[in-house]
Design a protein around this motif. Sequence first.
Motif, PDB file in Angstrom:
ATOM      1  N   ASP A  11     -36.963  51.862  63.063  1.00  0.00           N
ATOM      2  CA  ASP A  11     -38.400  51.626  63.020  1.00  0.00           C
ATOM      3  C   ASP A  11     -39.012  51.712  64.416  1.00  0.00           C
ATOM      4  OD1 ASP A  11     -38.014  51.318  60.336  1.00  0.00           O
ATOM      5  OD2 ASP A  11     -38.419  49.165  60.286  1.00  0.00           O
ATOM      6  N   LEU A  12     -38.241  51.279  65.421  1.00  0.00           N
ATOM      7  CA  LEU A  12     -38.706  51.392  66.806  1.00  0.00           C
ATOM      8  C   LEU A  12     -38.871  52.868  67.167  1.00  0.00           C
ATOM      9  CD1 LEU A  12     -39.350  50.503  69.697  1.00  0.00           C
ATOM     10  CD2 LEU A  12     -36.910  50.286  70.104  1.00  0.00           C
ATOM     11  N   ASN A  13     -37.863  53.686  66.856  1.00  0.00           N
ATOM     12  CA  ASN A  13     -37.942  55.117  67.152  1.00  0.00           C
ATOM     13  C   ASN A  13     -39.147  55.757  66.468  1.00  0.00           C
ATOM     14  OD1 ASN A  13     -35.650  54.853  68.722  1.00  0.00           O
ATOM     15  ND2 ASN A  13     -34.268  55.520  67.093  1.00  0.00           N
ATOM     16  N   LYS A  17     -42.475  57.513  68.229  1.00  0.00           N
ATOM     17  CA  LYS A  17     -42.955  58.858  67.867  1.00  0.00           C
ATOM     18  C   LYS A  17     -44.420  58.823  67.437  1.00  0.00           C
ATOM     19  CE  LYS A  17     -38.749  61.243  66.433  1.00  0.00           C
ATOM     20  NZ  LYS A  17     -37.756  60.461  65.671  1.00  0.00           N
ATOM     21  N   GLU A  18     -44.774  57.766  66.688  1.00  0.00           N
ATOM     22  CA  GLU A  18     -46.155  57.645  66.193  1.00  0.00           C
ATOM     23  C   GLU A  18     -47.100  57.078  67.256  1.00  0.00           C
ATOM     24  OE1 GLU A  18     -45.555  55.109  62.809  1.00  0.00           O
ATOM     25  OE2 GLU A  18     -44.190  56.562  61.894  1.00  0.00           O
ATOM     26  N   ASP A  20     -47.259  54.140  68.272  1.00  0.00           N
ATOM     27  CA  ASP A  20     -47.738  52.847  67.796  1.00  0.00           C
ATOM     28  C   ASP A  20     -47.284  51.805  68.813  1.00  0.00           C
ATOM     29  OD1 ASP A  20     -48.147  50.396  66.545  1.00  0.00           O
ATOM     30  OD2 ASP A  20     -47.600  51.156  64.555  1.00  0.00           O
ATOM     31  N   GLU A  21     -48.150  51.549  69.780  1.00  0.00           N
ATOM     32  CA  GLU A  21     -47.786  50.696  70.912  1.00  0.00           C
ATOM     33  C   GLU A  21     -47.437  49.278  70.473  1.00  0.00           C
ATOM     34  OE1 GLU A  21     -47.823  47.998  74.051  1.00  0.00           O
ATOM     35  OE2 GLU A  21     -49.518  48.033  72.664  1.00  0.00           O
ATOM     36  N   LEU A  22     -48.222  48.730  69.580  1.00  0.00           N
ATOM     37  CA  LEU A  22     -47.990  47.358  69.118  1.00  0.00           C
ATOM     38  C   LEU A  22     -46.599  47.225  68.482  1.00  0.00           C
ATOM     39  CD1 LEU A  22     -49.176  44.454  68.410  1.00  0.00           C
ATOM     40  CD2 LEU A  22     -49.566  45.436  66.152  1.00  0.00           C
ATOM     41  N   ARG A  23     -46.321  48.098  67.494  1.00  0.00           N
ATOM     42  CA  ARG A  23     -45.023  48.009  66.817  1.00  0.00           C
ATOM     43  C   ARG A  23     -43.872  48.296  67.768  1.00  0.00           C
ATOM     44  NH1 ARG A  23     -44.436  51.624  62.204  1.00  0.00           N
ATOM     45  NH2 ARG A  23     -42.362  50.733  62.022  1.00  0.00           N
ATOM     46  N   SER A  24     -44.022  49.324  68.609  1.00  0.00           N
ATOM     47  CA  SER A  24     -42.900  49.670  69.473  1.00  0.00           C
ATOM     48  C   SER A  24     -42.611  48.562  70.476  1.00  0.00           C
ATOM     49  CB  SER A  24     -43.095  51.027  70.153  1.00  0.00           C
ATOM     50  OG  SER A  24     -44.250  51.040  70.931  1.00  0.00           O
ATOM     51  N   SER A  25     -43.645  47.948  71.055  1.00  0.00           N
ATOM     52  CA  SER A  25     -43.360  46.890  72.030  1.00  0.00           C
ATOM     53  C   SER A  25     -42.806  45.645  71.339  1.00  0.00           C
ATOM     54  CB  SER A  25     -44.596  46.566  72.881  1.00  0.00           C
ATOM     55  OG  SER A  25     -45.461  45.715  72.199  1.00  0.00           O
ATOM     56  N   THR A  26     -43.310  45.321  70.152  1.00  0.00           N
ATOM     57  CA  THR A  26     -42.805  44.156  69.413  1.00  0.00           C
ATOM     58  C   THR A  26     -41.343  44.352  69.050  1.00  0.00           C
ATOM     59  OG1 THR A  26     -45.011  43.818  68.467  1.00  0.00           O
ATOM     60  CG2 THR A  26     -43.189  42.658  67.411  1.00  0.00           C
ATOM     61  N   LEU A  27     -41.013  45.530  68.524  1.00  0.00           N
ATOM     62  CA  LEU A  27     -39.629  45.798  68.112  1.00  0.00           C
ATOM     63  C   LEU A  27     -38.710  45.866  69.330  1.00  0.00           C
ATOM     64  CD1 LEU A  27     -40.242  48.359  65.224  1.00  0.00           C
ATOM     65  CD2 LEU A  27     -39.645  45.941  65.040  1.00  0.00           C
TER      66      LEU A  27
END
Length: 154
Positions: A11-13, A17-18, A20-27
């Motif tokens: 999901d981080l990867n 790719k998308e 999605d700063e919020l999701r990537s930093s949270t994950l």
Amino acid sequence: MTTLKSKLQEDLNAAIKERDELRSSTLRLTLAAITKEEVAGKEKRELSDDEVLKVITKEAKKRREAADAFAQGGRAEQAERELAEGEVLAAYLPKQLSDDELNVIVAQAVEEAKAAGAEGPRAMGAVMKIVNPKVAGQAEGGRVAAVVKKLLAG
């Protein structure tokens, strides 16, 4: 079979790719917390899915507490950010019990503990022992304890 940790990694990867700063930093932060937990003991080990869930639960709780602190400090934007990160993490956690569901489970446990002879202050521990495995991951300890106290006070 995919582990919860590898699901977070995938999901981080995807989030990267998308863009999605919020999701990537949270994950990213959550995976770092998992790694930290894995190397915390004497030797490095893989965490089980249950242990990973505990880490995610702890991280989600940190976000809620930070959001409250920011909100009280009048920093609405940071509070919103923390809540949004908490939402990202909530997707990986079991659905939380409603107050009604929790009350029913605790009420049954109180009956069980009383039937087993638990009374007074000792009853709290006895009830918690019965309740905790039933609500594992679905309700926070503090919330459970509050309901147990309330029902024991009758």
